[in-house]
Design an enzyme around this catalytic site. Sequence first.
Site, short mmCIF file in Angstrom:
data_model
loop_
_atom_site.label_atom_id
_atom_site.label_comp_id
_atom_site.label_asym_id
_atom_site.label_seq_id
_atom_site.Cartn_x
_atom_site.Cartn_y
_atom_site.Cartn_z
N ASP A 20 0.78 -1.22 0.00
CA ASP A 20 0.00 0.00 0.00
C ASP A 20 0.82 1.28 0.00
O ASP A 20 0.26 2.36 -0.09
CB ASP A 20 -0.93 0.03 1.24
N CYS A 21 2.13 1.18 0.15
CA CYS A 21 2.91 2.41 0.29
C CYS A 21 4.34 2.19 -0.21
O CYS A 21 4.73 1.07 -0.57
CB CYS A 21 2.94 2.87 1.75
N CYS A 24 6.28 -0.44 1.64
CA CYS A 24 6.00 -1.80 1.19
C CYS A 24 6.86 -2.14 -0.03
O CYS A 24 7.42 -3.24 -0.14
CB CYS A 24 4.52 -1.96 0.84
N CYS A 362 10.34 8.68 8.73
CA CYS A 362 10.05 7.70 7.68
C CYS A 362 9.67 8.39 6.38
O CYS A 362 8.80 9.27 6.38
CB CYS A 362 8.91 6.78 8.11
N CYS A 364 7.92 7.66 3.78
CA CYS A 364 6.83 7.08 2.98
C CYS A 364 6.24 8.09 2.00
O CYS A 364 6.04 7.80 0.83
CB CYS A 364 5.72 6.57 3.91
N ASP A 406 5.73 13.00 -39.74
CA ASP A 406 5.59 12.48 -41.10
C ASP A 406 4.37 13.16 -41.73
O ASP A 406 3.52 13.72 -41.03
CB ASP A 406 5.39 10.97 -41.03
N THR A 408 2.24 11.73 -44.77
CA THR A 408 1.18 10.79 -45.14
C THR A 408 0.81 9.90 -43.97
O THR A 408 1.65 9.19 -43.42
CB THR A 408 1.62 9.93 -46.34
N ASP A 607 3.78 6.83 -38.76
CA ASP A 607 2.84 5.69 -38.74
C ASP A 607 3.31 4.50 -39.57
O ASP A 607 2.65 3.48 -39.60
CB ASP A 607 1.47 6.13 -39.26
N ASP A 693 3.50 12.30 9.54
CA ASP A 693 4.01 11.32 8.58
C ASP A 693 2.89 10.71 7.74
O ASP A 693 2.91 10.74 6.52
CB ASP A 693 4.78 10.23 9.29
#
Length: 717
Positions: A20-21, A24, A362, A364, A406, A408, A607, A693
Amino acid sequence: MSNTTSTTAAPTTLRVQGMDCGGCERKVESALTRLSHVEHVSASSVTGSVRLTAPPGKTLQRAEIESTINALGYQVIDESVATPGAKESAPWWRTPKGRLVLVSGALLALAWALKFAWPSLGTWPFVAATVVGLVPIVQRAGQALKMGNPFTIEMLMSIAALGALAINAAAEAAVVVFLFAVGEMLEGVAAAQARRSISALSQLTPSTARLLEQGEPREVAAASLVPGQRVQVRPGDRLPCDGSIISGHSSIDESPVNGESVPREKAEGEAVFAGTVNLDGVLEVEVTRSAENNTIARVIQLVEEAQAAKAPVARFIDRFAFYYMPAVVGVALLVAVVPPLVSTMLWSESIYRALALLLIACPCALVISTPAAVAAGLSVGARHGLLMKGGAVLEQLGKLKRVALDKTGTLTAGTPAVTEVESLAADGSAADVLRLAAALEQGASHPLAIAISDYARQQMGEKIPIVQGARALAGQGVAGQVEGRELILVSPRYLQRFSQRSDEVEARIATLEAQGKSLAVLIEGERTLGLIALRDEPREDALRGLQALERLGVQAIMLSGDNARSVAVIAERLGIEAEGELMPEDKAQRVRQWQAQGLGPIGKVGDGINDAPALAAAEVGIAMGSGTDVALETADAALLKNRVSGIAEMIALSRATMRNVKTNVALALGFKALFLVSTALGITGMWVAVMADTGATVLVTLNALHLLRYRFNDIGA
């Protein structure tokens, strides 16, 4: 999840539940990097995935990787039954971190109630609340320590809370543990929100399809479709596959794939894409790509690969955090030991300040600040048909100073269109010329022939006469009998072979060709009946897109392999500097010359196969979505909408994302600097440190998620 001893070819991506962070991510990366068969690891809490690469000559050991991740408290999810974000969509109170918040909060409330009801109990209720809430935190800290990573937020929290109990600050320790649980829960909610916005892409394709077998529809899994099969798509249904319309016509809403708000009319022979919506007609569609290779799957793959590729600023912050954490622990030790030795400060006070310092230190918020913003930017782009293959590409786009395009298929539609039909015979009309020419071109596959036939059908419906004895004049034109008349349709360069010389006709031809138009001349006997002019016209948004680039301060230049006259005409209409008659290696050489002159970073848009060398040479190569597979694979980004204005949208999105990153970094560092100083001076305590934090972490994540509502209105204005 497999428990067998198996191997996985490098590189590979695993879905991981529970990250989650930024902390982790660092724990997972640190633990997996220590494995001998792993060379590089990139974990993303935003996408909930881990990407691994094996050293040369070795193979990733799946079982050992999974056991290592599991030992850290996370879970590898089986790819065959998982989609990004699917496993973590439960409401917060049903998640482990949510339940910890509820339990810690209840115990803290009970402790305060007991304190006021029975003061004689002392601090024991707070000690109990601290210990219960601290158990899972200590477990995670121990798991990381076993993997050789002592510098984690869980370790800092464990030391701080146990230290607070040791110096008789039990009430504050209980508050700190509760606030930490709340912060982790909020981080999880924010990360899950980001994952849900990304995983929405995978839900665009329906789970079932109506497979046609001997003309009868049968419902099957969309994932089982293979090229060559035919499916029926009813009005209101999503297309289950990439395919080509065999019969029927309808309006198709392509906004789920490329963000285009106006539905497109589609008829027999035209391509359709998985995830788009059939609005008003029954279609029979032949499958052209399998489920794992269709448009939606390719978009998802590109987005996931992009999110796994960290931007340079993110890599810098990761390196910074690696050295920052041990340094802060060293400073905290000095704050705990030095003041009592050189002053009258009590040991309990200096230790308290040191513990609070560990909590605020920390990083985080700092670590999550960049990947969260980059992932949001990539997701917004994907939803609007702007695919960028990584954070590095997203970051570089905003720095572009010059873009080579380009002609065309990029600045123009790539197909010729009829611009004029003129009669040169006194007894004829433009309608006669078009009708007779269209009859001669029936069934021909040349682009000019197709353009003439399509234009005639639009103007005249099905009133095109039948041609008899049609024959091709190799390299010159076509001939045949129409309504009993012997007719020839040729290029102007062969006009004198079939018709008498006419200064008036040649002057008109020269005028139209000077405008960059291709001509087809209709002849009967030796008499010139008329001519049809065609030109590959600029895309509808080409001028607007180039103007948007100019407003953004990006210079646009056309590099084309087409003849210089056609290039000059289009360039004049669009107001752009241009070079024509360039070979593929010439385009790449121009890009390298500009780079050597310090005019970069350079972007290249194209392309076709002939654009691939220049796409690879540029800092950022951008392919039109309708381009060849070679161009799409070589490029760093792709425009699924095939709109020139998408280039400016990409650049503007990049700049908005980098502004978001800078804001996040400033917020994270600002909070750290402020509370590090106030904590070291004893002005703020432990619970304020934890709030600062976790609050900063949630704040930068929410700021990054704000990018998901980015709008492309008034680009560059």
